[in-house]
Design an enzyme around this catalytic site. Structure first.
Site, mmCIF file in Angstrom:
data_model
loop_
_atom_site.group_PDB
_atom_site.id
_atom_site.type_symbol
_atom_site.label_atom_id
_atom_site.label_comp_id
_atom_site.label_asym_id
_atom_site.label_seq_id
_atom_site.Cartn_x
_atom_site.Cartn_y
_atom_site.Cartn_z
ATOM 1 N N THR A 80 0.809 -1.140 -0.001
ATOM 2 C CA THR A 80 -0.053 -0.157 0.021
ATOM 3 C C THR A 80 0.983 1.146 0.137
ATOM 4 O O THR A 80 0.413 2.424 0.231
ATOM 5 C CB THR A 80 -0.954 0.189 1.116
ATOM 6 O OG1 THR A 80 -0.109 -0.120 2.436
ATOM 7 C CG2 THR A 80 -2.089 -1.036 1.133
ATOM 8 N N ARG A 100 4.173 2.440 -2.477
ATOM 9 C CA ARG A 100 4.484 2.799 -3.978
ATOM 10 C C ARG A 100 4.747 1.862 -4.980
ATOM 11 O O ARG A 100 5.431 0.863 -4.186
ATOM 12 C CB ARG A 100 5.461 4.074 -4.161
ATOM 13 C CG ARG A 100 4.924 5.391 -3.564
ATOM 14 C CD ARG A 100 3.956 6.063 -4.659
ATOM 15 N NE ARG A 100 3.286 7.455 -3.956
ATOM 16 C CZ ARG A 100 2.381 7.506 -3.255
ATOM 17 N NH1 ARG A 100 1.597 6.597 -2.717
ATOM 18 N NH2 ARG A 100 2.247 8.905 -2.817
ATOM 19 N N GLU A 131 0.245 3.566 -13.274
ATOM 20 C CA GLU A 131 -0.877 4.001 -12.565
ATOM 21 C C GLU A 131 -1.469 4.921 -13.644
ATOM 22 O O GLU A 131 -0.804 5.884 -13.896
ATOM 23 C CB GLU A 131 -0.889 4.372 -11.326
ATOM 24 C CG GLU A 131 -0.542 3.390 -10.291
ATOM 25 C CD GLU A 131 -0.440 3.790 -8.838
ATOM 26 O OE1 GLU A 131 -0.965 4.927 -8.726
ATOM 27 O OE2 GLU A 131 0.262 3.289 -8.001
ATOM 28 N N HIS A 148 -5.366 2.208 -6.099
ATOM 29 C CA HIS A 148 -4.814 3.072 -5.225
ATOM 30 C C HIS A 148 -5.675 3.822 -3.993
ATOM 31 O O HIS A 148 -5.899 4.914 -4.439
ATOM 32 C CB HIS A 148 -3.875 4.289 -6.043
ATOM 33 C CG HIS A 148 -2.874 5.046 -5.348
ATOM 34 N ND1 HIS A 148 -1.598 5.206 -6.009
ATOM 35 C CD2 HIS A 148 -2.776 5.201 -4.107
ATOM 36 C CE1 HIS A 148 -0.954 5.941 -5.029
ATOM 37 N NE2 HIS A 148 -1.632 5.993 -4.053
HETATM 38 C C1 GLV Z 1 -1.245 8.158 -1.131
HETATM 39 O O1 GLV Z 1 -0.650 7.179 -1.786
HETATM 40 C C2 GLV Z 1 -0.651 9.178 -0.477
HETATM 41 O O2 GLV Z 1 0.776 9.320 -0.878
HETATM 42 O O3 GLV Z 1 -1.281 10.095 0.234
#
Ligand code: GLV
Ligand code: GLV
Length: 322
Positions: free
Chosen positions: A231, A233, A262, A281
């Protein structure tokens, strides 16, 4: 002249109101990212820019804005989309939105972990295909998390928030050693970490040092029963190596909310792989958190435009966009 603020995407109405009180807002109104050429043109006439993680704010964009621009306030905790060194050379401040998305991202991490371990998606898809015959003693056997070991890569706010929930699920936590940052929990060097973790969850920012950090050598050393959750990058994982490893049986599965490219096309081999759960995402995607992120991004702009130090100023992280 009122301050001119470029807003690259519609945000929560409370934050739009707060922004309008700071100056005149020029909004990219469409429900898709601002095209790079529009960003490049509009930034020339902006004193502040409230950007999204989908906006690439590189040296060229910053150069175009350099005459007026005082701040780029990114509505994200990550800021790998911004060339922070180039901004700092031009005395343009860069800020992010930490803290407010920590719990939401930790919750999604657990949602992915539980869904993957218990094969929730496959079970649902089978039911929808009308395949629910008799209850079977060996149907959809997943992996129990209770008693297993959760390996955290990146002991920051989000990594810690994920770890904090582990005791409720009966999991032991280990943390990958990072010589530049301390950690209170059990930290292990890489070989021991990979040998012990049943679930590996990534919570590092994308920097030159973490790009493709999770590569073939990791997959060869992790347990074949292990799951990887990302979760953070996408580019932190070498996705070609991940696909090879999944097909070679070096790990049991992966749950990915972020990708090297993405948006990820729906027919991408990672999206369709039977042992990958891919989401678009959505780590910070709760109503509460997205409102808080938007307000926080506005606060940073308010500070910069009034000559105060913005609360969430970020520093260059070793050279250019990561
Ligand atoms: C989401 O990926 C963020 O960096 O806030
Ligand atoms: C993953 O969610 C699966 O259902 O296998």
């Amino acid at each position: 002249m009122p301050h001119r603020i470029l807003l690259t995407r519609q945000i929560h109405p409370d934050a739009m109101d707060a922004l309008a009180r700071l100056g005149s807002v020029r909004l990219w109104p469409e429900p898709r990212p601002i095209p790079p050429n529009v960003l490049l043109a509009w930034i020339r006439e902006a004193d502040a820019c409230l950007s999204m993680l989908t906006d690439r704010i590189d040296g060229k964009v910053l150069e175009a804005g350099a005459a007026n621009l005082r701040i780029v306030s990114n509505m994200a905790v990550g800021f790998d989309n911004i060339d922070v060194s180039s901004a700092s050379q031009k005395n343009i401040l860069v800020t992010n939105t930490p803290d407010v998305l920590t719990e939401a991202t930790a919750e999604l991490t657990w949602a992915l972990m539980l869904t993957t371990a218990r094969r929730v998606i496959s079970a649902r898809e089978s039911l929808l295909r009308g395949e629910w015959g008799d209850w079977a003693p060996d149907g959809f056997l997943g992996t129990e998390l209770w008693g297993k070991t959760l390996g955290i890569v990146g002991w920051g706010r989000i990594g810690e928030a994920v770890a904090r929930r582990a005791s409720a699920f009966g999991m032991r936590v280990i943390v990958l050693e990072n010589k530049s940052r301390g950690s209170k929990t059990d930290t292990l060097p890489l070989p021991e970490f990979l040998a012990q973790a049943d679930v590996i969850s990534l919570h590092v920012p994308l920097t030159p040092a973490t790009r493709k950090m999770v590569d073939a050598s990791w997959f060869q050393r992790m347990k074949p029963s292990a799951f990887v959750i990302n979760t953070a990058r996408g580019p932190v994982i070498d996705s070609a190596a991940l696909l090879d490893a999944l097909n070679a049986g070096h790990l049991a599965g992966a749950a990915l909310d972020v990708f090297e490219q993405e948006p990820l096309p729906g027919d991408d081999p990672l999206a369709t792989h039977p042992r990958v759960l891919a989401t678009p995402h959505i780590g910070s995607a709760t109503a509460e958190t997205r409102r808080a992120m938007a307000l926080r991004a506005v606060e940073n702009i308010a500070a910069a435009l009034s000559g105060r130090r913005p609360p969430d100023l970020v520093e260059p992280r070793g050279g250019g966009t990561a």
